[in-house]
Structure formats: structure tokens, C-alpha cells
Design a protein around this motif. Structure first.
Motif, PDB file in Angstrom:
ATOM      1  N   HIS A 109       0.764  -1.193  -0.069  1.00 37.08           N
ATOM      2  CA  HIS A 109       0.018  -0.176  -0.070  1.00 37.08           C
ATOM      3  C   HIS A 109       0.862   1.301   0.113  1.00 37.08           C
ATOM      4  O   HIS A 109       2.196   1.076   0.102  1.00 37.08           O
ATOM      5  N   ASP A 113       6.040   4.407   4.995  1.00 37.14           N
ATOM      6  CA  ASP A 113       6.960   2.996   5.490  1.00 37.14           C
ATOM      7  C   ASP A 113       6.966   1.985   4.751  1.00 37.14           C
ATOM      8  O   ASP A 113       7.537   0.725   5.069  1.00 37.14           O
ATOM      9  N   HIS A 114       6.388   2.000   3.486  1.00 36.94           N
ATOM     10  CA  HIS A 114       6.105   0.912   2.537  1.00 36.94           C
ATOM     11  C   HIS A 114       6.762   1.306   1.062  1.00 36.94           C
ATOM     12  O   HIS A 114       6.757   0.381   0.161  1.00 36.94           O
ATOM     13  N   ASP A 227      -0.080  -4.125   6.351  1.00 40.35           N
ATOM     14  CA  ASP A 227      -0.526  -3.509   7.669  1.00 40.35           C
ATOM     15  C   ASP A 227      -1.831  -3.920   7.972  1.00 40.35           C
ATOM     16  O   ASP A 227      -2.224  -3.344   8.792  1.00 40.35           O
ATOM     17  N   HIS A 230      -0.573  -5.320  13.032  1.00 42.22           N
ATOM     18  CA  HIS A 230       0.517  -4.573  13.498  1.00 42.22           C
ATOM     19  C   HIS A 230       1.176  -5.272  14.843  1.00 42.22           C
ATOM     20  O   HIS A 230       2.172  -4.992  15.360  1.00 42.22           O
ATOM     21  N   HIS A 273       5.400  -5.502   9.911  1.00 39.08           N
ATOM     22  CA  HIS A 273       6.143  -4.830  10.915  1.00 39.08           C
ATOM     23  C   HIS A 273       6.523  -5.714  12.012  1.00 39.08           C
ATOM     24  O   HIS A 273       6.922  -4.929  13.021  1.00 39.08           O
TER      25      HIS A 273
HETATM   26 ZN   LIG Z   1       3.245   0.366   7.818  1.00 37.85          ZN
END
Ligand SMILES: [Zn+2]
Length: 309
Positions: A109, A113-114, A227, A230, A273
Motif C-alpha cells: 500500500h 513506511d512501505h 499493515d 501490527h 512490521h
Molecule cells: Zn506500515
């Protein structure tokens, strides 16, 4: 086939209370043995996470799932990752991966952070880090996060919302737009088959375009869920969302559906993560799920090697 984890960063990020506002405090204590020390620090309620990429080698293809936060970026919305400098590309090289040998990049997505290492700063310009790769990006997330479609998203009402919105524009400009400009993106929707062993499926909720990568190798199965998860707490209570989930109801429904399928087919669940062992087989447990067996990957902690296969 092989799966290698390459860690970009790991550590505490805010409190469990902040990240999972709809989780009951008791559930953390109830599963303390499983959560401590890899996922949660009960002393100050710190939530622990890893930013990491998964390298898959399949039939001569080298594929990377998610590309972390990246270096040199302006990220006013997440000060911890503002102007980050990590040796991620060295770690990747330690896993035997040179950027020009990567065939496919999967962004599950379009959150900061991806998509970070989609690009790197080169002579003052954002350029694709993996110059020969096709970047598989969910079309729905491209449309949703593209600043030209700003008017379609909910109006930001608070200062925090406005900061997040500005941040998401920065992410698009430095990590997604250069890939589109250089014609390296393949925008897909609903589902997409990569080869006989690998396929993408849309799994909306966390973001409208969030997706799963399915892997099969002989009788082995894995699903990279981005995600959707988490924390292991969300196995025990799949109703618990992270504060980053854009559509809470849809995120819950997707989580239940995907976890049920994974439990019934003994599929390894690989969240983006998870520190610790990084991935798990699960089984049904009452109204939720539980860890059946952790993946045999090296533990993530400060000082540990950044690469494990
Ligand atoms: Zn993430």
C-alpha cells in the motif's frame, strides 16, 4: 523459493494505547508472555515495531515486498523517520541483492513506511532505487493518495490531520511520482498474477488499495499481509485496529477473512512490521486466533544481524 527479511529500522514507536486505541488494556497483560520482550514494553507501554523488507526469490525472479521509510526524506508527520539515514542498501547487499538485480517491487500500500526505498536521492533528484524493476502499485492507492485527487479525501479538520495530509503529499511526491514519471510502475486492481507461485489480491481497509501477496511453493503457503496486522494482539482480537486504518469496519472484516483463511490452510502469515520472529502460522482460538508456530527467522533486536533467511 526463499524468503529473506532485511531490517531497515526497529525500536519503540509511541505507546500501545496510542497505536491501538480500541484495544482493552487487559488483553496486553493477558498475552504478556507472548508480547514481551519483542512486541511490547509493559513498563512504559511502548509499542515495538520493525521497518523491514521481504526479499523473495522464486524461479529466477528477485522480488522485494515493501521498501521501508527510505533515507533523506522530509517527514514532518513522523519526526522519528525525518531525514533518516540507515545502511539499508548495505543490508540488502548483505542479503545478496544489488539494486539492479531486482525484478519486481511490491508496495502492499502507499504509506510512507512501505514505499520509501522505491527511490533514492541522486544528484538532487528522486530516482528509482531499483532501475530495472517493475513496481507493482495498487491503482486504488495511487488514485487515493495522488495530491491531484485531494478533493476526494475527507477534509482534514485538526492540525494533526493537516500535518498528516501534508506528509502524505510529500510521500507521494518523493516515493511514488518518480516511479510513475520513469514509467516503472504497473498499476493493478482487484488481483494480479506475477507467476505460477506469486499473486496479488486486494484487501482494503487499512488503506483503500491495501493488498496481500500470496506465495505458494509445493505444499507451503505464505501470505504477506502488509499493515493488516501490527501486533499479535490483533490475532487474539481481530476487531482491534491500528490508529492508521483508514476504514475501521472494512479493516476488521478483511482481517477476519484473511486470518480465517490462513488458519484453515496452515498459511504462514507475514505482517510488514512484526519484530521478533517476524511471521507466524496461526490457528483458530474461540472467536479469534492464536500463534501456532513462529517462523524460524532470526530475532530482531538492536545489534542483531539485519538479514535472516
Ligand atoms: Zn506500515
Amino acid at each position: 523459493m526463499s524468503i529473506t527479511r532485511v531490517v531497515e529500522w526497529s525500536g519503540p514507536l509511541r505507546t500501545a494505547r496510542e497505536i491501538f486505541p480500541d484495544s482493552a488494556p487487559e488483553i496486553w497483560h493477558e498475552h504478556r508472555e507472548e508480547l514481551v520482550p519483542d512486541f511490547w514494553q509493559p513498563g512504559d507501554d511502548s509499542y515495538l515495531l520493525a521497518l523491514q523488507s521481504w526479499v523473495i526469490r522464486s524461479d529466477g525472479i528477485t522480488l522485494i515486498v515493501d521498501t521501508g521509510a527510505g533515507n533523506d526524506r522530509n517527514r514532518p508527520q513522523v519526526p522519528r523517520f525525518h531525514q533518516l539515514r540507515t545502511p539499508f542498501l548495505d543490508s540488502l547487499a548483505g542479503a545478496g541483492v544489488e539494486p539492479e538485480t531486482v525484478d519486481i517491487v511490491v508496495n502492499t500500500h502507499v504509506h510512507y513506511d512501505h514505499v520509501g526505498w522505491n527511490t533514492q536521492l541522486w544528484d538532487g533528484e528522486w530516482q528509482p532505487t531499483f532501475p530495472n524493476a517493475t513496481y507493482l502499485i495498487p491503482r486504488i492507492d495511487r488514485d487515493y493518495f495522488d495530491p491531484v485527487n485531494e478533493h476526494r479525501r475527507p477534509f482534514p479538520r485538526t492540525d494533526a490531520d493537516r500535518l498528516r495530509r501534508r506528509g502524505s503529499h510529500l510521500v507521494f511526491e518523493d516515493s511514488v511520482a518518480p516511479i510513475l514519471r520513469e514509467d516503472r510502475a504497473l498499476l493493478w486492481q482487484d488481483d494480479y498474477r506475477i507467476d505460477a507461485n506469486l499473486s496479488l489480491e486486494s484487501a482494503p481497509g487499512h488503506t483503500p488499495g491495501s493488498s496481500l501477496l500470496h506465495l505458494r511453493s509445493g505444499s507451503d503457503r505464505a501470505v504477506f499481509v502488509g499493515d493488516m496486522l501490527h501486533s499479535p494482539v490483533q490475532l487474539h482480537d481481530p476487531e482491534v485496529n491500528s490508529c492508521f486504518c483508514e476504514d475501521p469496519e472494512q479493516a476488521r472484516a478483511t482481517r477476519r477473512r484473511v486470518l480465517a483463511e490462513a488458519a484453515d490452510t496452515r498459511t504462514l502469515v507475514v505482517p510488514a512490521h512484526f519484530p521478533g520472529r517476524g511471521a507466524t502460522e496461526i490457528s483458530r482460538d474461540g472467536d479469534g486466533f492464536t500463534v501456532r508456530d513462529w517462523a524460524p527467522l532470526g530475532l530482531v533486536h538492536p545489534g542483531a544481524p539485519n538479514v535472516s533467511t
